[in-house]
Design a protein around this motif. Structure first.
Motif, PDB file in Angstrom:
ATOM      1  N   THR A 236      13.897 -23.255  16.877  1.00  0.00           N
ATOM      2  CA  THR A 236      12.961 -24.308  16.460  1.00  0.00           C
ATOM      3  C   THR A 236      12.288 -23.893  15.156  1.00  0.00           C
ATOM      4  OG1 THR A 236      11.107 -23.290  17.590  1.00  0.00           O
ATOM      5  CG2 THR A 236      12.422 -24.881  18.867  1.00  0.00           C
ATOM      6  N   VAL A 237      11.574 -24.848  14.566  1.00  0.00           N
ATOM      7  CA  VAL A 237      10.797 -24.557  13.360  1.00  0.00           C
ATOM      8  C   VAL A 237       9.820 -23.409  13.635  1.00  0.00           C
ATOM      9  CG1 VAL A 237       8.999 -25.500  11.859  1.00  0.00           C
ATOM     10  CG2 VAL A 237      11.055 -26.853  12.350  1.00  0.00           C
ATOM     11  N   GLU A 238       9.151 -23.475  14.788  1.00  0.00           N
ATOM     12  CA  GLU A 238       8.203 -22.406  15.134  1.00  0.00           C
ATOM     13  C   GLU A 238       8.900 -21.048  15.175  1.00  0.00           C
ATOM     14  OE1 GLU A 238       6.699 -22.672  19.126  1.00  0.00           O
ATOM     15  OE2 GLU A 238       5.260 -21.074  18.802  1.00  0.00           O
TER      16      GLU A 238
ATOM     17  N   ARG B  69       1.969 -19.107  17.545  1.00  0.00           N
ATOM     18  CA  ARG B  69       1.986 -20.560  17.360  1.00  0.00           C
ATOM     19  C   ARG B  69       0.876 -20.985  16.387  1.00  0.00           C
ATOM     20  NH1 ARG B  69       5.069 -25.103  19.188  1.00  0.00           N
ATOM     21  NH2 ARG B  69       3.776 -26.904  18.878  1.00  0.00           N
ATOM     22  N   GLU B  70      -0.320 -20.413  16.570  1.00  0.00           N
ATOM     23  CA  GLU B  70      -1.438 -20.772  15.684  1.00  0.00           C
ATOM     24  C   GLU B  70      -1.143 -20.358  14.239  1.00  0.00           C
ATOM     25  OE1 GLU B  70      -5.024 -18.965  17.192  1.00  0.00           O
ATOM     26  OE2 GLU B  70      -4.680 -19.910  19.152  1.00  0.00           O
ATOM     27  N   LEU B  71      -0.591 -19.141  14.084  1.00  0.00           N
ATOM     28  CA  LEU B  71      -0.302 -18.651  12.728  1.00  0.00           C
ATOM     29  C   LEU B  71       0.770 -19.520  12.064  1.00  0.00           C
ATOM     30  CD1 LEU B  71      -0.243 -14.844  13.607  1.00  0.00           C
ATOM     31  CD2 LEU B  71      -1.954 -15.967  12.169  1.00  0.00           C
ATOM     32  N   VAL B  72       1.770 -19.896  12.868  1.00  0.00           N
ATOM     33  CA  VAL B  72       2.850 -20.740  12.344  1.00  0.00           C
ATOM     34  C   VAL B  72       2.289 -22.104  11.934  1.00  0.00           C
ATOM     35  CG1 VAL B  72       4.919 -22.033  13.030  1.00  0.00           C
ATOM     36  CG2 VAL B  72       4.738 -19.594  13.575  1.00  0.00           C
TER      37      VAL B  72
ATOM     38  N   ARG C 183      10.522 -28.982  16.506  1.00  0.00           N
ATOM     39  CA  ARG C 183      11.792 -29.603  16.105  1.00  0.00           C
ATOM     40  C   ARG C 183      12.813 -28.530  15.705  1.00  0.00           C
ATOM     41  NH1 ARG C 183      10.927 -34.709  12.245  1.00  0.00           N
ATOM     42  NH2 ARG C 183       8.802 -35.235  12.831  1.00  0.00           N
ATOM     43  N   TYR C 184      14.056 -28.956  15.681  1.00  0.00           N
ATOM     44  CA  TYR C 184      15.128 -28.079  15.204  1.00  0.00           C
ATOM     45  C   TYR C 184      15.450 -28.463  13.755  1.00  0.00           C
ATOM     46  CZ  TYR C 184      15.714 -26.301  19.870  1.00  0.00           C
ATOM     47  OH  TYR C 184      15.484 -25.657  21.054  1.00  0.00           O
ATOM     48  N   PRO C 185      15.963 -27.509  12.954  1.00  0.00           N
ATOM     49  CA  PRO C 185      16.238 -27.800  11.546  1.00  0.00           C
ATOM     50  C   PRO C 185      17.078 -29.056  11.348  1.00  0.00           C
ATOM     51  CG  PRO C 185      16.420 -25.452  11.915  1.00  0.00           C
ATOM     52  CD  PRO C 185      16.184 -26.081  13.270  1.00  0.00           C
TER      53      PRO C 185
ATOM     54  N   LEU D  74      17.771 -21.625   7.379  1.00  0.00           N
ATOM     55  CA  LEU D  74      17.080 -21.561   8.668  1.00  0.00           C
ATOM     56  C   LEU D  74      18.123 -21.334   9.766  1.00  0.00           C
ATOM     57  CD1 LEU D  74      14.721 -24.644   8.184  1.00  0.00           C
ATOM     58  CD2 LEU D  74      14.197 -22.232   7.770  1.00  0.00           C
ATOM     59  N   PHE D  75      17.663 -20.783  10.866  1.00  0.00           N
ATOM     60  CA  PHE D  75      18.560 -20.632  12.010  1.00  0.00           C
ATOM     61  C   PHE D  75      18.600 -21.961  12.749  1.00  0.00           C
ATOM     62  CE2 PHE D  75      16.852 -16.303  11.369  1.00  0.00           C
ATOM     63  CZ  PHE D  75      18.044 -15.640  11.134  1.00  0.00           C
TER      64      PHE D  75
END
Ligand SMILES: Nc1ncnc2c1ncn2[C@@H]1O[C@H](COP(=O)(O)OP(=O)(O)OP(=O)(O)O)[C@@H](O)[C@H]1O
Length: 258
Positions: A95-97, A116-119, A134-136, A90-91
Motif C-alpha cells: 500500500t501507499v502507507e 501511520r501518523e508519520l506517513v 490504496r495500492y499504487p 513503488l512496490f
C-alpha cells in the motif's frame, strides 16, 4: 561556503564507451542544482554515483569533507541522500502507507500506529490525503510521483541522523502533462523550504522544470562539465552548447544522433 558533496576526477566507462571523463562537480548546501545535457550524456550515471549506488572507475566522492569508501552499503556517509526516480519505483504489492513507511517498517521498532501518523504527515506535505490504504495501481502517474517524494523525505525519529539532507531527482516530471509538471515543480520548491531538504540535484530535460526548480545549472557533454552557471543566465549565456540546447537546434556543436 563549503560544498556538501564534491566529485573529483570522476571517470566511468561502460564497455568501450567513456561516459564520464575526469569530471569535477561541487554541490553546495541549500542549492537546487540542475544537471542537464543531451540524452545519453551520463546524467543518471552521475546521480547513481552521488547516491553511492554505482562506483566510478576513477575519482573520488567527498561527502561533507569525508571521502566515501566503496558503495553505500559498505560505507557510512555522514549525509543521508534520498532519491526520487523517474518511474516512481513503488512496490506494487504494498500500500501507499507501506511504500512511504518502508524504511521504518524495516529498520525501526516504531509502532504501526506511529508509522501511520508519520506517513500521513509526509503525505500531507506532498498534498495527498486519504490515500494511505490504496495500492499504487489505484493512483495516477502524478500521484505516484508524489508518493515517491513522500517516501524520499520520510525520516526516522529514532535516527535523526538518517534524515535526508540531499535529494536526488531523476526526471521527476518526465511523462507528465504541463499542469501536473507544475504541481511537481512547486512541490520540489515547497519541500526545499519546509522539509529541510534544501539541497538537491535535479536531472531533467523539461525546460519548465529546469527554469522553475533550479538555482544553478551544469551542462554535461563529452564526459565533463561544459557550463556551470546561474539558472537566471540561461538565456543570456553565449556558450554554444547551451545556446543550441535551449534553442533545440540541430545545428551546432552538439553531435545529433539520428
Ligand atoms: N549499466 C550500464 N551498462 C551499460 N551501459 C550503460 C549502463 N548505464 C548507462 N549506460 C550507458 O551510459 C550512457 C549514459 O547513460 P545515462 O543514463 O547516465 O545518460 P543520461 O544522460 O541520463 O541519458 P537520458 O537523458 O537519455 O536519460 C548511455 O549511453 C547508456 O546507454
Amino acid at each position: 561556503m563549503e560544498p556538501i558533496i564534491q566529485l573529483r576526477g570522476i571517470s566511468k566507462a561502460f564497455g568501450k564507451s567513456v561516459i564520464l571523463d575526469g569530471m569535477d562537480l561541487d554541490i553546495y548546501p541549500g542549492q537546487g542544482l540542475g544537471i542537464i545535457g543531451p540524452s545519453g550524456t551520463g546524467k543518471s550515471t552521475i546521480l547513481r554515483i552521488i547516491a553511492g549506488l554505482l562506483a566510478p572507475d576513477e575519482g573520488e566522492v567527498w561527502i561533507r569533507g569525508q571521502k566515501r569508501q566503496g558503495l553505500i552499503e559498505d560505507g557510512n556517509d555522514p549525509v543521508y541522500i534520498g532519491m526520487v526516480f523517474q518511474q516512481a519505483a513503488l512496490f506494487d504489492s504494498l500500500t501507499v502507507e507501506e511504500n512511504v513507511g518502508f524504511r521504518l517498517f524495516q529498520q525501526s521498532r516504531i509502532s504501526r500506529q506511529k508509522i501511520r501518523e508519520l506517513v500521513e504527515a509526509k503525505l500531507a506535505m506532498v498534498g495527498m490525503v486519504d490515500v494511505a490504504d490504496r495500492y499504487p495501481a489505484q493512483l495516477s502517474g502524478g500521484m505516484r510521483k508524489r508518493v515517491s517524494f513522500a517516501r524520499a523525505i520520510m525520516s526516522n525519529p529514532e535516527r535523526p541522523e538518517d534524515n535526508p539532507e540531499v535529494l536526488l531527482y531523476d526526471e521527476p516530471t518526465a511523462g507528465l502533462d504541463p499542469i501536473a509538471s507544475t504541481v511537481i515543480e512547486d512541490l520540489v520548491r515547497d519541500l526545499q523550504h519546509q522539509a529541510g531538504c534544501g539541497t538537491y540535484v535535479m536531472v531533467t530535460h523539461q525546460s519548465s522544470t529546469i527554469r522553475r526548480t533550479t538555482d544553478r545549472i551544469v551542462f554535461i557533454y563529452q564526459g565533463k562539465v561544459q557550463w556551470d552557471g546561474k539558472t537566471d543566465d540561461i538565456d543570456t549565456t553565449d556558450n554554444p552548447l547551451m545556446r543550441q540546447f535551449f534553442n533545440a537546434s540541430i545545428h551546432g556543436p552538439i553531435h545529433v544522433i539520428d
